[in-house]
Design a protein around this motif. Structure first.
Motif, short mmCIF file in Angstrom:
data_model
loop_
_atom_site.label_atom_id
_atom_site.label_comp_id
_atom_site.label_asym_id
_atom_site.label_seq_id
_atom_site.Cartn_x
_atom_site.Cartn_y
_atom_site.Cartn_z
N THR A 71 67.86 46.63 55.11
CA THR A 71 66.97 48.39 54.72
C THR A 71 66.13 48.89 54.60
O THR A 71 65.55 50.04 55.07
N MET A 72 65.44 48.12 56.14
CA MET A 72 64.54 49.18 57.45
C MET A 72 64.36 48.83 59.05
O MET A 72 63.84 49.39 59.20
N ASN A 126 70.83 51.17 60.68
CA ASN A 126 70.51 52.27 60.08
C ASN A 126 71.49 51.73 59.02
O ASN A 126 72.76 52.76 59.37
N ASN A 134 69.96 51.36 54.93
CA ASN A 134 68.21 51.31 55.39
C ASN A 134 67.80 53.08 54.45
O ASN A 134 68.07 54.14 55.17
#
Lengths: 337, 529
Positions: free
Chosen positions: B443-444, B448, B452
């Motif tokens: 997710t971060m 990517n 994300n």
């Protein structure tokens, strides 16, 4: 008769071609990315690209269309991604389920709506006429999913008269050997009364839900066209000649009033077949409407195109049948053709 | 005139013409009726495009080398799993090499449904397939550093080795998820028709050694499982037959379970679960889904939320408790009001809580006068996401942030989040493997991935996540997790809202409920009566 049939069939060809092109283009124009959807959670861009390639979605549109038509000519409607099965197999499994439900609903509503409409017209302004108006208004204004849920709540949940809304058959029954795909007919052919009863008890509630919805147009059209016919000169002549009320109404008036009713019937049938998605959802009915909607939500092109095509063919056949029925009901139509 | 299932069953037992299935039906106590929203679209979880319920087929009809150890759910009602404790499924024993760079498995004497013994060759074929077939299966294998067929070695019939390309704590647990299951490779090759991975055949046929076989599968209608009496990889299940019917309407599923006609119901709206709990007639077992959170993703690259002050403002403004009560009906865990220094766990409450004044001050400093923006969510999750987004819209209005809500169907939603241009997206993401670094990687991380959604790019965070993923040192790991979580809390590309509960409604007579990370029913442990 045969020539009429042939001519009529020829004129439907351009319509079919149109349907094929439009359904293809429409599904492609819709927003949504099939590959991204089916790549599932946690998919990488590479995974999505692989799926797109495997589905042939990376090719130019004309090429995709060419492939689609080539497959179609071989009777291959493509693969559904939502069920993982060939679309043709899905449709031939699900169309009978929808058709049986719709026909059942239509027959119930005919049995109620036509006598109701006739009585309302004959006894205009009477209590029955008002009842007809109320029933018709209620029928159209109650959304089908609402009627469906209400029936389930009352007859299954509260009263327990109806079996569990688990689809076409209870879980402990197996489907009768397929002949027509209609469980009610197949189980009778198989002389399997238990299965027939089980299938009947399952179809009763969803069938009634559809019937309530179909009641309104049929009852109103029957009433309107009966009123028009009853005030016409030949009815007056028949009455003046001293014919009995029953003969006048049933033999002379009703037969002449049937044309618009039959037309409406055809429309109601094809409309119900595609539009009973919500009834199918509520009663877990494995029909074609919910199939198409689920495919549409997933941007699953092949089933949507197959559905549109199947509906188009069905509509054409239905219209043809109705036109032929006109000839039977009214000799003037036959002469004209 | 009515036909209940009891009379139908009685008729089935006494009247042979009713049908083969009914005539041979195991007693009602050994048959389970499960109702679910939709069923599998394939029988091969490794195949491309397999839907969520296919996990259930993989779980019940196939065996893996390892499985997660069942541990009691703290609130009672059954078991969940412990990610760090593994049990042998097809493996009788296993041994990680002293250099920590490979693991050798000794297989037990198990037989496929076809009667053939399970050999190391089958295990190799199946794992090779998982890393080569592409799509989700390969992605999932890669997440545990299993990337190429050369890593899998069949030493002899009963001995199998996995070579590690790097030390990765996810490798072993990843062998217990529903992807690396073992096929009967000879049967598959025989029926594959030229396709080395027999994709089309395995999509419609089960070739496993698992506790259940698929007796009949009608996509979109029902799946019937029967017990494999020769199952060797665990205690023989109590249930002899399981009927899983697809019932699209949640109201119908609820009526069926309340009326006692269905034994187990999956996937009801949170409100129905709350009602069922309050009524007390039906047993509801809820497990806070490990590694899952409803979160608001704020685009860090384009649009207003590229300014970190506005992201923090949103985090201070969200009505966390109201959302939990009004959209999840309390079936979740609030993720606000946590400690200043995070614990090494995910999900956990961020230090933010509803504080309008703090939010207002931040917005005034960044964009006096406010701005307009959009909030996107997947129509498929509307039961929960719709009330949630309305509450968010209401909470942001006093700050001068005018939110327009957009709802798109599933297939469009994937396309939309892949664009990474939407300023605000509401989404629920859950990772199978319960590690903070795993969640944040999806997710971060700067890699990517599609999840994300905030398009967050920060080399400092990437470095910490990567270090935590591949470290072998437990203390060092916890320190790195705490540092990247502190960074994520300051930067808030993702505002966690609630950790949802995975609820299942069942009759009181049903026991042995087992929650699995794939969230599909595990029939192997269930009992009835």
């Amino acid at each position: 008769m045969l020539k009429t049939l042939g001519d009529r069939l020829l004129t439907t060809l351009p319509a079919l071609v149109g349907v094929i092109v439009v359904s293809f283009l429409l599904t492609r124009v819709l927003p949504g990315d099939t590959a991204a959807y089916f790549a599932g959670p946690a998919a990488t861009p590479q995974a999505i690209a692989e799926i797109r390639k495997e589905l042939g979605l990376d090719r130019p549109l004309p090429e995709q269309f060419g492939r689609y038509v080539a497959n179609l000519s071989k009777g291959n409607l493509g693969q559904s991604l939502t069920t993982g099965q060939p679309v043709l197999a899905d449709i031939s499994a699900r169309l009978p389920a929808s058709a049986e439900l719709t026909l059942f609903g239509l027959v119930i509503s005919l049995l109620i709506a036509v006598p109701l409409g006739i009585t309302a017209a004959v006894k205009q302004g009477s209590a029955i006429d008002h009842a007809c108006r109320i029933v018709a208004t209620a029928g159209v204004s109650l959304p089908v999913f609402f009627t469906g849920l209400l029936l389930v709540y009352v007859f299954y949940f509260l009263l327990g008269w109806s079996p569990a809304p688990l689809g076409r058959l209870d879980v402990f029954f197996s489907a009768p050997p397929a002949v027509t795909g209609f469980y009610l007919i197949d189980s009778l052919l198989d002389r399997d009364w238990e299965t027939f009863r089980a299938a009947l008890s399952q179809i009763l509630l969803p069938g009634t839900t559809l019937a309530i919805f179909a009641l309104a147009p049929i009852a109103r059209i029957t009433r309107a066209s009966m009123l028009a016919v009853l005030s016409s000169e030949f009815v007056r002549t028949a009455r003046a000649s001293g014919l009995g009320g029953r003969t006048v109404v049933m033999t002379y008036a009703f037969r002449n009033a049937m044309l618009p009713v039959v037309t409406t019937l055809g429309m109601v049938f094809s409309f119900l077949l595609g539009a009973n998605v919500l009834v199918e959802k509520v009663f877990a009915w494995p029909g074609i409407g919910s199939y198409a909607v689920e495919a549409l939500i997933a941007s699953d092109f092949a089933p949507v195109q197959g559905f549109v095509l199947a509906m188009a063919i069905l509509y054409i056949v239905l219209n043809l049948l109705i036109d032929l029925t006109y000839g039977l009901i009214d000799p003037r139509v036959r002469m004209g053709a | 005139m009515t036909l209940t299932r009891r009379t139908a069953l009685a008729a089935g037992l006494s009247a042979p013409f009713v049908g083969k299935a009914a005539a041979q039906a195991p007693s009602r106590n050994e048959t389970l009726l499960l109702v679910q929203e939709y069923g599998p679209n394939s029988l091969d979880m490794q195949g491309i495009g397999a839907s969520q319920p296919v996990n259930g087929v993989a779980l019940n009809c196939y065996d893996r080398l390892l499985r997660f150890k069942p541990v009691p759910i703290p609130g009672g009602g059954g078991n969940q799993v412990s990610m760090t404790e593994l049990e042998g499924e097809l493996a009788e024993s296993w041994q990680v090499a002293s250099d920590g760079m490979s693991c050798t498995f000794k297989l037990r004497d198990a037989k496929f449904h076809s009667g053939r013994p399970v050999t190391a060759k089958d295990v190799k074929w199946s794992l090779d397939r998982a890393v080569s077939i592409g799509g989700f299966a390969t992605t999932q294998m890669n997440a545990g550093s299993m990337e190429k067929p050369e890593q899998f070695v069949a030493l002899d019939d009963k001995t199998f080795r996995v070579d590690f390309i790097r030390k990765d704590k996810l490798t072993m647990p990843n062998l217990a998820v529903t992807i690396p299951f073992v096929f009967d490779s000879e049967l598959a090759a025989k029926n594959g028709g030229g396709d080395p991975w027999a994709k089309d055949w395995l999509k419609n046929n089960v070739a496993g050694s698992g506790a259940f076989k698929v007796e009949s599968w009608k996509p979109g209608v029902e799946t019937i499982y029967v017990r494999n009496d020769a199952w060797a990889s665990g205690t023989l299940p109590k249930l002899r037959r399981v009927i899983a019917r697809d019932i699209a309407s949640p109201s119908t599923r609820r009526a069926l379970i309340e009326k006692g006609d269905a034994d187990i119901s999956y996937g009801l709206p949170p409100k129905d679960f709350k009602d069922l709990i309050d009524a007390g007639k039906i047993k509801v077992v809820g497990v806070p889904i490990p590694n899952a959170a409803w979160g608001l993703y704020l685009n860090t690259q384009v649009g207003p939320f590229a300014d970190v002050r506005l992201r923090q403002a949103v985090a201070w403004a969200l009505p966390y408790d109201k959302i939990l009560q009004a959209s999840l009906f309390g079936r979740g865990v609030d993720l606000s009001g946590g400690p200043e220094t995070p614990k090494p766990a995910w999900p956990q409450p961020y230090p933010y809580r509803t504080d309008g004044a703090k939010a207002k001050a931040l917005v005034d400093a960044a964009t006096p006068g406010g701005f307009a923006t959009t909030l996107l969510f997947d129509a498929g999750t509307a039961t929960v996401a719709e009330p949630m987004s309305v509450l968010i819209k209401e909470a942001l209005a006093p700050l001068g942030i005018n939110v327009e809500i957009t709802k798109v169907p599933g297939s469009n939603f994937r396309g939309e989040i892949a664009k990474k241009t939407n300023p605000m997206v509401l989404n629920r993401f859950a990772g199978w493997l319960d590690y903070p670094d795993y969640y944040l990687f999806w997710t971060m991380h700067g890699a990517n991935s599609i999840f994300n959604i905030a398009s967050y790019q920060n080399p400092e965070l990437d470095k910490l996540i990567d270090a935590a993923r591949f470290t072998a040192d437990k203390n060092g790991y916890e320190k790195e997790v705490v540092s990247f979580l502190s960074l994520a809390e300051r930067e808030v590309p993702l505002v966690p809202i609630s950790q949802p509960t995975h609820d299942v409604a069942m009759q009181k007579t049903i026991g042995g409920y087992q929650f699995q990370p794939c969230r599909e029913p595990d029939f192997r442990y269930l009992t009835k009566g």
